[in-house]
Motif scaffolding. Structure first.
Motif, PDB file in Angstrom:
ATOM      1  N   UNK A 100       0.767  -1.258   0.028  1.00  0.00           N
ATOM      2  CA  UNK A 100       0.174  -0.037  -0.211  1.00  0.00           C
ATOM      3  C   UNK A 100       0.677   1.349   0.008  1.00  0.00           C
ATOM      4  N   UNK A 101       0.577   2.082  -0.647  1.00  0.00           N
ATOM      5  CA  UNK A 101       1.480   3.311  -1.051  1.00  0.00           C
ATOM      6  C   UNK A 101       1.141   4.455   0.065  1.00  0.00           C
ATOM      7  N   UNK A 102       2.128   5.005   0.646  1.00  0.00           N
ATOM      8  CA  UNK A 102       1.652   5.770   1.895  1.00  0.00           C
ATOM      9  C   UNK A 102       1.804   7.443   1.260  1.00  0.00           C
ATOM     10  N   UNK A 103       0.810   8.112   1.806  1.00  0.00           N
ATOM     11  CA  UNK A 103       0.627   9.447   1.481  1.00  0.00           C
ATOM     12  C   UNK A 103       1.072  10.445   2.606  1.00  0.00           C
ATOM     13  N   UNK A 104       2.001  11.448   2.506  1.00  0.00           N
ATOM     14  CA  UNK A 104       2.335  12.231   3.606  1.00  0.00           C
ATOM     15  C   UNK A 104       1.813  13.761   3.264  1.00  0.00           C
ATOM     16  N   UNK A 105       0.884  14.125   3.932  1.00  0.00           N
ATOM     17  CA  UNK A 105       0.425  15.850   4.116  1.00  0.00           C
ATOM     18  C   UNK A 105       0.831  16.480   5.055  1.00  0.00           C
ATOM     19  N   UNK A 106       1.489  17.704   4.792  1.00  0.00           N
ATOM     20  CA  UNK A 106       1.755  18.792   6.054  1.00  0.00           C
ATOM     21  C   UNK A 106       0.624  19.711   5.878  1.00  0.00           C
ATOM     22  N   UNK A 107       0.223  19.975   7.192  1.00  0.00           N
ATOM     23  CA  UNK A 107      -0.867  20.787   7.379  1.00  0.00           C
ATOM     24  C   UNK A 107      -0.568  21.874   8.249  1.00  0.00           C
ATOM     25  N   UNK A 108      -0.957  23.013   8.485  1.00  0.00           N
ATOM     26  CA  UNK A 108      -0.942  24.124   9.471  1.00  0.00           C
ATOM     27  C   UNK A 108      -1.727  23.565  10.612  1.00  0.00           C
ATOM     28  N   UNK A 109      -1.629  24.022  11.633  1.00  0.00           N
ATOM     29  CA  UNK A 109      -2.511  23.570  12.912  1.00  0.00           C
ATOM     30  C   UNK A 109      -3.977  23.701  12.722  1.00  0.00           C
ATOM     31  N   UNK A 110      -4.277  25.304  12.091  1.00  0.00           N
ATOM     32  CA  UNK A 110      -5.648  25.434  11.641  1.00  0.00           C
ATOM     33  C   UNK A 110      -6.270  24.467  10.602  1.00  0.00           C
ATOM     34  N   UNK A 111      -5.427  24.430   9.707  1.00  0.00           N
ATOM     35  CA  UNK A 111      -5.842  23.635   8.587  1.00  0.00           C
ATOM     36  C   UNK A 111      -6.007  22.090   9.111  1.00  0.00           C
ATOM     37  N   UNK A 112      -5.279  21.391   9.995  1.00  0.00           N
ATOM     38  CA  UNK A 112      -5.589  20.255  10.506  1.00  0.00           C
ATOM     39  C   UNK A 112      -6.678  20.238  11.394  1.00  0.00           C
ATOM     40  N   UNK A 113      -6.973  21.274  12.181  1.00  0.00           N
ATOM     41  CA  UNK A 113      -8.301  21.241  13.061  1.00  0.00           C
ATOM     42  C   UNK A 113      -9.383  21.262  12.229  1.00  0.00           C
ATOM     43  N   UNK A 114      -9.398  22.156  10.873  1.00  0.00           N
ATOM     44  CA  UNK A 114     -10.495  22.152  10.154  1.00  0.00           C
ATOM     45  C   UNK A 114     -10.588  20.809   9.526  1.00  0.00           C
TER      46      UNK A 114
END
Length: 63
Positions: free
Chosen positions: A1-15
């Motif tokens: 299974x391929x892994x996907x990594x996504x970086x989010x700002x704190x507010x984006x992660x909360x949303x």
């Protein structure tokens, strides 16, 4: 299974967490009301996968 990594700002992660939580509520409601066994099984599997993602997101936000 391929892994996907996504970086989010704190507010984006909360949303994203909020949106995912809302969607899961709707999916659980749909699960209760469906009679189609195949669709129900697929929906249940999707809910379980998304619950794992939500727990990982919660852990990231807490840490």
């Amino acid at each position: 299974m391929a892994r996907l990594q996504l970086e989010l700002e704190q507010r984006e992660a909360t949303d994203v967490r909020t949106a995912l939580s809302i969607r899961l509520v709707g999916m659980r409601e749909e699960l209760v009301h469906t009679d189609n066994r195949e669709y129900r099984a697929d929906l249940k599997a999707a809910i379980e996968r998304l619950e794992v993602v939500l727990r990982r997101l919660d852990a990231s936000l807490a840490g």
